[in-house]
Design a protein around this motif. Structure first.
Motif, PDB file in Angstrom:
ATOM      1  N   PRO A 174     -12.610 -18.257 -31.845  1.00  0.00           N
ATOM      2  CA  PRO A 174     -13.728 -17.343 -32.087  1.00  0.00           C
ATOM      3  C   PRO A 174     -14.907 -18.060 -32.724  1.00  0.00           C
ATOM      4  N   ILE A 175     -16.052 -17.386 -32.756  1.00  0.00           N
ATOM      5  CA  ILE A 175     -17.266 -17.948 -33.348  1.00  0.00           C
ATOM      6  C   ILE A 175     -17.807 -17.000 -34.412  1.00  0.00           C
ATOM      7  N   ARG A 197      -8.250  -2.895 -37.749  1.00  0.00           N
ATOM      8  CA  ARG A 197      -7.219  -3.390 -36.855  1.00  0.00           C
ATOM      9  C   ARG A 197      -6.958  -2.409 -35.705  1.00  0.00           C
ATOM     10  N   HIS A 198      -6.887  -1.102 -36.017  1.00  0.00           N
ATOM     11  CA  HIS A 198      -6.573  -0.150 -34.963  1.00  0.00           C
ATOM     12  C   HIS A 198      -7.739   0.054 -33.994  1.00  0.00           C
ATOM     13  N   ARG A 199      -8.974  -0.310 -34.423  1.00  0.00           N
ATOM     14  CA  ARG A 199     -10.130  -0.159 -33.543  1.00  0.00           C
ATOM     15  C   ARG A 199     -10.403  -1.409 -32.714  1.00  0.00           C
ATOM     16  N   ALA A 200      -9.749  -2.516 -33.049  1.00  0.00           N
ATOM     17  CA  ALA A 200     -10.039  -3.792 -32.406  1.00  0.00           C
ATOM     18  C   ALA A 200      -9.903  -3.741 -30.887  1.00  0.00           C
ATOM     19  N   MET A 217     -12.246 -11.036 -39.171  1.00  0.00           N
ATOM     20  CA  MET A 217     -12.654  -9.990 -38.242  1.00  0.00           C
ATOM     21  C   MET A 217     -12.785 -10.519 -36.813  1.00  0.00           C
ATOM     22  N   VAL A 218     -13.460 -11.659 -36.637  1.00  0.00           N
ATOM     23  CA  VAL A 218     -13.639 -12.157 -35.265  1.00  0.00           C
ATOM     24  C   VAL A 218     -12.314 -12.632 -34.679  1.00  0.00           C
ATOM     25  N   GLU A 219     -11.433 -13.165 -35.512  1.00  0.00           N
ATOM     26  CA  GLU A 219     -10.111 -13.550 -35.018  1.00  0.00           C
ATOM     27  C   GLU A 219      -9.322 -12.322 -34.575  1.00  0.00           C
ATOM     28  N   LEU A 220      -9.425 -11.239 -35.354  1.00  0.00           N
ATOM     29  CA  LEU A 220      -8.737  -9.999 -35.012  1.00  0.00           C
ATOM     30  C   LEU A 220      -9.292  -9.393 -33.726  1.00  0.00           C
TER      31      LEU A 220
END
Length: 370
Positions: free
Chosen positions: A147-148, A2-5, A177-180
């Motif tokens: 997202p995909i 999350r913090h790297r997104a 992950m892709v949503e984040l």
């Protein structure tokens, strides 16, 4: 994660701005301009492109897309086309059920006097579209926050996490992950950037890690195991069959072809008649039996025309093709929709699968045609 997104998001779009595939025609406005966040693109060209890109690389699909749009420029022209015209336009692209799904959707919408939906939920209700394809269309058309998660993206994320199992075992995690990563922003560009990074840099073999904007975040790279990932599931053995095919020429020089039933593998395409070899059966006997059972024609088997291997997704076929001449019976459609005798120079008028196009080419080379 999350913090790297935010860093992953920003670095990916920065990379894409300089190295991505930004000239894909269905992603551009008239005149070739890049769309802005509020621009809406026409749905039909994007829908056709995304269906073509299922199981097909961009470089392969692009010329087919251009020819398709020339022939069927809108939903109405596709709906008005015959199935044979549609299959002929698709010839050579493979996975022909996709073409039939496009045609089926067009005819259904035309009959109901409806247009293609542009939102993911509406697109998912159309035949042949799953969540990723529907999301990709919706985000490309209207920049919706969808997202995909295609094969390129699964591979990319599996390496980013150094995920220790096949990605499909953790589909929910990868969607999270892709949503984040997307977080509802610039989905049109971000989705394409993800696909481009997977296709151009984080390749299945020999990934170009030195060029990757995510290198410093990548756990697989840090561990030196990027070429070992993603973990692949235990492969299912692929059966192999030997197929005998008869190219039957009558006294005039016409050749016999049959049209496959509309449903099932290669539905609606044309073919030379053949059958799978049975245990203890010679190839010539296979051809004689197949022609008798399938079209009610007794033949004399002549010289071998060619033999070759052809791979489908779930099976491997070895074709052995013979020239034949009819000796008794009248060809009739027992297994096929219809059978016809045609001049060899007219075979191009009929849609054939890639395997049977090879047979046509061999027949032309033997007769001296180009």
């Amino acid at each position: 994660m999350r913090h790297r997104a935010p860093d992953l998001y920003a670095s990916l779009l920065s990379w894409w701005a300089h190295h991505g595939r930004r000239d894909v025609p269905w992603r551009l406005l008239p005149g070739g301009r890049q769309p802005g966040p509020d621009d809406v693109l026409p749905t039909y060209p994007v829908w056709v492109a995304e269906v073509m890109l299922q199981q097909t690389r961009l470089a392969v699909a692009l010329p087919f897309w251009r020819r398709w749009l020339d022939r069927f420029p809108d939903l109405a022209s596709l709906a008005a086309a015959s199935r044979q015209d549609v299959l002929h336009a698709w010839q050579g692209l493979g996975y022909y059920a996709r073409a039939q799904q496009l045609h089926g959707v067009a005819t259904q919408l035309a009959a109901a006097k409806r247009q293609l939906p542009a939102d993911r939920a509406g697109l998912e209700r159309l035949s042949g579209l799953g969540r990723t394809t529907a999301a990709s269309i919706a985000a490309t058309v209207g920049n919706s926050a969808d997202p995909i998660l295609d094969g390129n993206v699964r591979r990319l994320l599996a390496r980013l996490l150094a995920f220790p199992a096949p990605p499909r075992q953790a589909t929910a995690l990868f969607w999270t992950m892709v949503e984040l990563l997307l977080n509802g922003r610039r989905a049109r560009d971000f989705n394409q950037a993800l696909m481009d990074l997977g296709a151009l840099v984080c390749r299945p073999r020999a990934p170009l890690c030195r060029c990757c904007p995510w290198q410093r975040h990548c756990h697989a790279y840090a561990k030196g195991i990027q070429q070992q990932l993603p973990v692949r599931p235990t492969p299912t053995p692929i059966p192999r069959f030997v197929v005998g095919v008869g190219v039957v020429l009558d006294r005039q020089g016409k050749v016999l072809i049959g049209q496959r039933q509309p449903d099932g593998l290669l539905g609606g395409l044309w073919e030379f008649v053949g059958g799978t070899q049975e245990p203890g059966e010679t190839m010539a006997a296979t051809v004689v039996r197949a022609l008798w059972q399938n079209v009610g024609l007794a033949v004399a088997v002549g010289p071998e025309l060619l033999r070759f291997d052809h791979a489908y997704t779930h099976r491997r076929l070895s074709f052995v093709v013979y020239l034949c001449r009819p000796v008794a019976g009248d060809a009739r459609p027992v297994v096929n929709q219809q059978v016809v005798w045609v001049w060899p120079h007219d075979l191009h008028r009929y849609p054939f699968s890639a395997a049977h196009i090879r047979i046509i080419q061999a027949l032309r080379e033997r007769s001296g045609q180009t």
